[in-house]
Enzyme design. Structure first.
Site, PDB file in Angstrom:
ATOM      1  N   ALA A 167      -1.356  -0.810  -6.233  1.00 44.27           N
ATOM      2  CA  ALA A 167      -2.304  -0.435  -5.179  1.00 44.27           C
ATOM      3  C   ALA A 167      -2.731  -1.651  -4.366  1.00 44.27           C
ATOM      4  O   ALA A 167      -2.676  -1.647  -3.129  1.00 44.27           O
ATOM      5  CB  ALA A 167      -3.531   0.251  -5.793  1.00 44.27           C
ATOM      6  N   TYR A 168      -3.145  -2.702  -5.046  1.00 39.41           N
ATOM      7  CA  TYR A 168      -3.591  -3.919  -4.371  1.00 39.41           C
ATOM      8  C   TYR A 168      -2.438  -4.566  -3.608  1.00 39.41           C
ATOM      9  O   TYR A 168      -2.592  -4.988  -2.455  1.00 39.41           O
ATOM     10  CB  TYR A 168      -4.161  -4.877  -5.409  1.00 39.41           C
ATOM     11  CG  TYR A 168      -4.861  -6.091  -4.865  1.00 39.41           C
ATOM     12  CD1 TYR A 168      -6.215  -6.054  -4.538  1.00 39.41           C
ATOM     13  CD2 TYR A 168      -4.182  -7.300  -4.700  1.00 39.41           C
ATOM     14  CE1 TYR A 168      -6.870  -7.180  -4.061  1.00 39.41           C
ATOM     15  CE2 TYR A 168      -4.830  -8.427  -4.227  1.00 39.41           C
ATOM     16  CZ  TYR A 168      -6.171  -8.366  -3.908  1.00 39.41           C
ATOM     17  OH  TYR A 168      -6.820  -9.484  -3.430  1.00 39.41           O
ATOM     18  N   THR A 169      -1.275  -4.619  -4.245  1.00 41.57           N
ATOM     19  CA  THR A 169      -0.103  -5.222  -3.605  1.00 41.57           C
ATOM     20  C   THR A 169       0.266  -4.471  -2.331  1.00 41.57           C
ATOM     21  O   THR A 169       0.516  -5.084  -1.279  1.00 41.57           O
ATOM     22  CB  THR A 169       1.085  -5.233  -4.575  1.00 41.57           C
ATOM     23  OG1 THR A 169       0.729  -5.994  -5.737  1.00 41.57           O
ATOM     24  CG2 THR A 169       2.315  -5.843  -3.941  1.00 41.57           C
ATOM     25  N   LYS A 172      -2.502  -4.995   0.432  1.00 46.20           N
ATOM     26  CA  LYS A 172      -2.491  -6.322   1.042  1.00 46.20           C
ATOM     27  C   LYS A 172      -1.228  -6.551   1.874  1.00 46.20           C
ATOM     28  O   LYS A 172      -1.274  -7.221   2.913  1.00 46.20           O
ATOM     29  CB  LYS A 172      -2.641  -7.401  -0.033  1.00 46.20           C
ATOM     30  CG  LYS A 172      -4.013  -7.401  -0.711  1.00 46.20           C
ATOM     31  CD  LYS A 172      -5.149  -7.602   0.285  1.00 46.20           C
ATOM     32  CE  LYS A 172      -6.492  -7.736  -0.405  1.00 46.20           C
ATOM     33  NZ  LYS A 172      -7.609  -7.986   0.545  1.00 46.20           N
TER      34      LYS A 172
END
Length: 262
Positions: A167-169, A172
């Site tokens: 999710a974060y990858t 971003k």
């Protein structure tokens, strides 16, 4: 010598009297950026979800001689974002620098653990929130025919890592691409965007890591003030300069030095 300013001051611009809006300003990179910009003479608007943390940042900014404006904000709410931007324009009639630093991650982040609610919360704040913020300041910056947007992305925005989770990858990476699309479309309006992509930074977001980060590990990471000074450097560059993307990491980069962490 050709290329060197004759007044001895170099090409860095004076920020006194200019206005900055910083999201995620209650802690970490956002807080450090707000303090550095205020110390350089900027009027700063600080936003975040937790008023108690914004009050802590307010005290740090007062200590350098400026009086910040607090605007509590959940960047995942597009209407709230638009309202804050409108109040900034009404109060200052300008916005020179926007630092969009609000971001989260979830503890259960790997493909085997992440829930849809966790995915949604990360994307809503880290990517959608950044989009809402960028969109909200464009009309003002277009009228000014200039403006700098600094989107605080991540090392995970340029390199895929198991450490940060999908999710974060993904969020971003999206933020980095979004920043460059701003440059493609808004350069004709004098607007420039930088995707600031730090490696590991010793900020409170580390507390949500699945594996505890030790004090010894934190000590050799980038520190909040390192990113604050980086944000200040970007803000001081002449408006003719666009740093499209800036990747910055600790010298002791665990992505290189620790097998299996990436």
């Amino acid at each position: 010598m050709a290329g060197i300013a004759q007044n001895g001051t170099g090409a860095l611009r004076d920020l006194n009297g200019k206005v900055a809006w910083i999201t995620g300003a209650g802690t970490g990179i956002g807080q450090a950026g707000a303090v550095c910009l205020a110390r350089a003479g900027m009027d700063v608007v600080i936003s975040g979800r937790r008023r108690d943390k914004l009050v802590e940042t307010e005290a740090l900014i007062r200590a350098v001689g400026k009086e910040p404006v607090i605007e509590e904000l959940d960047v995942a709410d597009a209407d709230q974002v638009a309202d804050v931007a409108a109040r900034i324009e009404k109060r200052f009639s300008q916005l020179d620098v926007a630092v969009f630093s609000a971001g989260i991650n979830v503890k259960n982040r790997s493909w085997g653990e992440v829930e849809t609610d966790g995915w949604d919360s990360v994307v809503d704040i880290d990517l959608n929130g950044a989009f809402y913020c960028c969109r909200s300041v464009l009309p003002m910056m277009r009228r000014q025919k200039e403006g700098l947007i600094i989107n605080v992305a991540s090392w995970a925005g340029v390199r895929v890592s198991k450490l940060t989770g999908p999710a974060y990858t993904a969020a971003k990476h999206g933020m980095v691409a979004m920043s460059e699309s701003l440059n493609m479309e808004e350069a004709i309006n004098g607007i420039r965007a930088c995707a600031l992509c730090p490696g590991e930074v010793a900020t409170p977001i580390l507390d949500n890591r699945p594996v505890k980060v030790t004090d010894e590990e934190k000590a050799v990471m980038l520190q909040g003030e390192d990113l604050g000074e980086t944000i200040l450097f970007l803000a001081q560059l002449d408006k003719r300069v666009c740093v499209n993307q800036l990747v910055i990491s600790p010298t002791a980069n665990r992505m290189y030095t620790t097998p299996g962490i990436s």
